[in-house]
Design a protein around this motif. Sequence first.
Motif, PDB file in Angstrom:
ATOM      1  N   LEU A  55      17.903 -12.289   3.241  1.00  0.00           N
ATOM      2  CA  LEU A  55      18.167 -11.122   2.410  1.00  0.00           C
ATOM      3  C   LEU A  55      17.721 -11.344   0.972  1.00  0.00           C
ATOM      4  CD1 LEU A  55      21.684 -10.034   3.729  1.00  0.00           C
ATOM      5  CD2 LEU A  55      19.524  -8.835   4.030  1.00  0.00           C
ATOM      6  N   GLN A  56      17.962 -12.535   0.441  1.00  0.00           N
ATOM      7  CA  GLN A  56      17.546 -12.839  -0.927  1.00  0.00           C
ATOM      8  C   GLN A  56      16.028 -12.754  -1.071  1.00  0.00           C
ATOM      9  OE1 GLN A  56      19.324 -13.166  -3.685  1.00  0.00           O
ATOM     10  NE2 GLN A  56      21.192 -12.822  -2.488  1.00  0.00           N
ATOM     11  N   LYS A  57      15.304 -13.328  -0.102  1.00  0.00           N
ATOM     12  CA  LYS A  57      13.838 -13.266  -0.138  1.00  0.00           C
ATOM     13  C   LYS A  57      13.358 -11.813  -0.080  1.00  0.00           C
ATOM     14  CE  LYS A  57      12.779 -17.735   1.943  1.00  0.00           C
ATOM     15  NZ  LYS A  57      12.158 -18.402   3.093  1.00  0.00           N
ATOM     16  N   SER A  58      14.009 -11.024   0.768  1.00  0.00           N
ATOM     17  CA  SER A  58      13.624  -9.620   0.915  1.00  0.00           C
ATOM     18  C   SER A  58      13.856  -8.848  -0.374  1.00  0.00           C
ATOM     19  CB  SER A  58      14.419  -8.956   2.037  1.00  0.00           C
ATOM     20  OG  SER A  58      14.109  -9.540   3.270  1.00  0.00           O
ATOM     21  N   LEU A  59      14.954  -9.133  -1.038  1.00  0.00           N
ATOM     22  CA  LEU A  59      15.258  -8.439  -2.286  1.00  0.00           C
ATOM     23  C   LEU A  59      14.330  -8.873  -3.414  1.00  0.00           C
ATOM     24  CD1 LEU A  59      19.161  -8.480  -2.152  1.00  0.00           C
ATOM     25  CD2 LEU A  59      17.660  -6.514  -1.849  1.00  0.00           C
ATOM     26  N   GLN A  60      13.900 -10.116  -3.394  1.00  0.00           N
ATOM     27  CA  GLN A  60      13.026 -10.627  -4.453  1.00  0.00           C
ATOM     28  C   GLN A  60      11.583 -10.125  -4.308  1.00  0.00           C
ATOM     29  OE1 GLN A  60      13.548 -14.858  -4.270  1.00  0.00           O
ATOM     30  NE2 GLN A  60      15.620 -14.779  -5.112  1.00  0.00           N
ATOM     31  N   SER A  61      11.136  -9.926  -3.107  1.00  0.00           N
ATOM     32  CA  SER A  61       9.770  -9.432  -2.911  1.00  0.00           C
ATOM     33  C   SER A  61       9.735  -8.396  -1.783  1.00  0.00           C
ATOM     34  CB  SER A  61       8.823 -10.591  -2.609  1.00  0.00           C
ATOM     35  OG  SER A  61       9.255 -11.264  -1.449  1.00  0.00           O
ATOM     36  N   PRO A  62      10.200  -7.183  -2.081  1.00  0.00           N
ATOM     37  CA  PRO A  62      10.214  -6.139  -1.041  1.00  0.00           C
ATOM     38  C   PRO A  62       8.799  -5.696  -0.691  1.00  0.00           C
ATOM     39  CG  PRO A  62      10.810  -5.218  -3.157  1.00  0.00           C
ATOM     40  CD  PRO A  62      10.690  -6.703  -3.358  1.00  0.00           C
ATOM     41  N   ILE A  63       8.647  -5.205   0.525  1.00  0.00           N
ATOM     42  CA  ILE A  63       7.363  -4.673   0.975  1.00  0.00           C
ATOM     43  C   ILE A  63       7.290  -3.221   0.494  1.00  0.00           C
ATOM     44  CG2 ILE A  63       5.964  -4.061   2.968  1.00  0.00           C
ATOM     45  CD1 ILE A  63       7.363  -6.368   4.449  1.00  0.00           C
ATOM     46  N   LEU A  64       6.291  -2.949  -0.301  1.00  0.00           N
ATOM     47  CA  LEU A  64       6.134  -1.614  -0.862  1.00  0.00           C
ATOM     48  C   LEU A  64       5.399  -0.709   0.123  1.00  0.00           C
ATOM     49  CD1 LEU A  64       5.098  -2.641  -4.476  1.00  0.00           C
ATOM     50  CD2 LEU A  64       7.363  -1.965  -3.671  1.00  0.00           C
ATOM     51  N   PRO A  65       5.723   0.581   0.122  1.00  0.00           N
ATOM     52  CA  PRO A  65       5.011   1.508   1.018  1.00  0.00           C
ATOM     53  C   PRO A  65       3.566   1.677   0.560  1.00  0.00           C
ATOM     54  CG  PRO A  65       6.504   2.694  -0.429  1.00  0.00           C
ATOM     55  CD  PRO A  65       6.740   1.227  -0.665  1.00  0.00           C
ATOM     56  N   LYS A  66       2.699   1.956   1.533  1.00  0.00           N
ATOM     57  CA  LYS A  66       1.289   2.169   1.221  1.00  0.00           C
ATOM     58  C   LYS A  66       1.125   3.528   0.555  1.00  0.00           C
ATOM     59  CE  LYS A  66      -1.126   1.827   4.900  1.00  0.00           C
ATOM     60  NZ  LYS A  66      -1.981   1.586   6.048  1.00  0.00           N
ATOM     61  N   ASN A  67       0.336   3.542  -0.497  1.00  0.00           N
ATOM     62  CA  ASN A  67       0.050   4.806  -1.175  1.00  0.00           C
ATOM     63  C   ASN A  67      -1.257   5.416  -0.694  1.00  0.00           C
ATOM     64  OD1 ASN A  67       2.339   4.678  -2.740  1.00  0.00           O
ATOM     65  ND2 ASN A  67       1.358   3.528  -4.366  1.00  0.00           N
ATOM     66  N   GLU A  68      -2.139   4.593  -0.172  1.00  0.00           N
ATOM     67  CA  GLU A  68      -3.443   5.076   0.259  1.00  0.00           C
ATOM     68  C   GLU A  68      -3.622   4.854   1.752  1.00  0.00           C
ATOM     69  OE1 GLU A  68      -6.616   3.426  -2.033  1.00  0.00           O
ATOM     70  OE2 GLU A  68      -5.572   3.751  -3.922  1.00  0.00           O
ATOM     71  N   LEU A  69      -4.388   5.731   2.358  1.00  0.00           N
ATOM     72  CA  LEU A  69      -4.692   5.589   3.778  1.00  0.00           C
ATOM     73  C   LEU A  69      -5.941   4.734   3.944  1.00  0.00           C
ATOM     74  CD1 LEU A  69      -4.207   9.287   4.923  1.00  0.00           C
ATOM     75  CD2 LEU A  69      -2.608   7.404   5.221  1.00  0.00           C
ATOM     76  N   SER A  70      -5.954   3.956   4.994  1.00  0.00           N
ATOM     77  CA  SER A  70      -7.146   3.158   5.287  1.00  0.00           C
ATOM     78  C   SER A  70      -8.240   4.081   5.826  1.00  0.00           C
ATOM     79  CB  SER A  70      -6.819   2.077   6.318  1.00  0.00           C
ATOM     80  OG  SER A  70      -6.576   2.665   7.579  1.00  0.00           O
ATOM     81  N   ARG A  71      -9.457   3.573   5.881  1.00  0.00           N
ATOM     82  CA  ARG A  71     -10.569   4.363   6.438  1.00  0.00           C
ATOM     83  C   ARG A  71     -10.296   4.746   7.880  1.00  0.00           C
ATOM     84  NH1 ARG A  71     -15.755   1.092   3.976  1.00  0.00           N
ATOM     85  NH2 ARG A  71     -15.485   1.828   1.846  1.00  0.00           N
ATOM     86  N   GLU A  72      -9.700   3.799   8.622  1.00  0.00           N
ATOM     87  CA  GLU A  72      -9.357   4.070  10.027  1.00  0.00           C
ATOM     88  C   GLU A  72      -8.369   5.228  10.130  1.00  0.00           C
ATOM     89  OE1 GLU A  72      -7.704   0.932  12.423  1.00  0.00           O
ATOM     90  OE2 GLU A  72      -9.608  -0.124  12.429  1.00  0.00           O
ATOM     91  N   GLU A  73      -7.338   5.190   9.285  1.00  0.00           N
ATOM     92  CA  GLU A  73      -6.319   6.237   9.323  1.00  0.00           C
ATOM     93  C   GLU A  73      -6.919   7.594   8.933  1.00  0.00           C
ATOM     94  OE1 GLU A  73      -2.240   3.814   8.247  1.00  0.00           O
ATOM     95  OE2 GLU A  73      -3.718   4.134   6.645  1.00  0.00           O
ATOM     96  N   ILE A  74      -7.798   7.597   7.947  1.00  0.00           N
ATOM     97  CA  ILE A  74      -8.452   8.833   7.534  1.00  0.00           C
ATOM     98  C   ILE A  74      -9.297   9.381   8.677  1.00  0.00           C
ATOM     99  CG2 ILE A  74     -10.213   9.794   5.992  1.00  0.00           C
ATOM    100  CD1 ILE A  74      -9.113   7.855   3.826  1.00  0.00           C
ATOM    101  N   ALA A  75     -10.048   8.501   9.353  1.00  0.00           N
ATOM    102  CA  ALA A  75     -10.882   8.923  10.486  1.00  0.00           C
ATOM    103  C   ALA A  75     -10.025   9.478  11.617  1.00  0.00           C
ATOM    104  CB  ALA A  75     -11.735   7.757  10.979  1.00  0.00           C
ATOM    105  N   GLN A  76      -8.895   8.815  11.890  1.00  0.00           N
ATOM    106  CA  GLN A  76      -8.003   9.292  12.952  1.00  0.00           C
ATOM    107  C   GLN A  76      -7.434  10.668  12.608  1.00  0.00           C
ATOM    108  OE1 GLN A  76      -5.127   6.152  13.308  1.00  0.00           O
ATOM    109  NE2 GLN A  76      -6.350   4.990  14.784  1.00  0.00           N
ATOM    110  N   LEU A  77      -7.023  10.848  11.360  1.00  0.00           N
ATOM    111  CA  LEU A  77      -6.488  12.140  10.947  1.00  0.00           C
ATOM    112  C   LEU A  77      -7.545  13.236  11.036  1.00  0.00           C
ATOM    113  CD1 LEU A  77      -4.290  11.113   7.875  1.00  0.00           C
ATOM    114  CD2 LEU A  77      -3.492  11.954  10.090  1.00  0.00           C
ATOM    115  N   GLU A  78      -8.779  12.900  10.677  1.00  0.00           N
ATOM    116  CA  GLU A  78      -9.870  13.866  10.760  1.00  0.00           C
ATOM    117  C   GLU A  78     -10.140  14.268  12.208  1.00  0.00           C
ATOM    118  OE1 GLU A  78     -12.941  16.407   9.539  1.00  0.00           O
ATOM    119  OE2 GLU A  78     -11.253  15.548   8.490  1.00  0.00           O
ATOM    120  N   GLN A  79     -10.158  13.286  13.111  1.00  0.00           N
ATOM    121  CA  GLN A  79     -10.364  13.585  14.537  1.00  0.00           C
ATOM    122  C   GLN A  79      -9.230  14.453  15.083  1.00  0.00           C
ATOM    123  OE1 GLN A  79     -12.983  13.010  16.537  1.00  0.00           O
ATOM    124  NE2 GLN A  79     -13.971  12.330  14.649  1.00  0.00           N
ATOM    125  N   GLN A  80      -8.011  14.155  14.667  1.00  0.00           N
ATOM    126  CA  GLN A  80      -6.860  14.937  15.101  1.00  0.00           C
ATOM    127  C   GLN A  80      -6.981  16.383  14.588  1.00  0.00           C
ATOM    128  OE1 GLN A  80      -3.132  13.446  13.618  1.00  0.00           O
ATOM    129  NE2 GLN A  80      -1.915  14.844  14.839  1.00  0.00           N
TER     130      GLN A  80
END
Length: 93
Positions: free
Chosen positions: A10-35
Amino acid sequence: DILYGIEQCLQKSLQSPILPKNELSREEIAQLEQQRIRQREETLNCQIQRIDQLLRKLVGAVGRVEKKRSREANEARKSIMERIRKHDDAVDR
């Protein structure tokens, strides 16, 4: 001992939390476009089918009122559907 391990985790998690992604990867953009493309095609196909069904009902109504004009009404339906499909094909290009 187990509690100590949990506390350390828990201490490690609080000291360096994983931040949410703000940008989509090229793969994700391509998948969204196909959808988006698939959804658009499904919507257009559904609309074209509904238009065809409505036109067929109108042809039937013409036939009930004036049987001699049934063929003419059906030819008009075919012509309209052909123009709709040509327009749809031109938009896809």
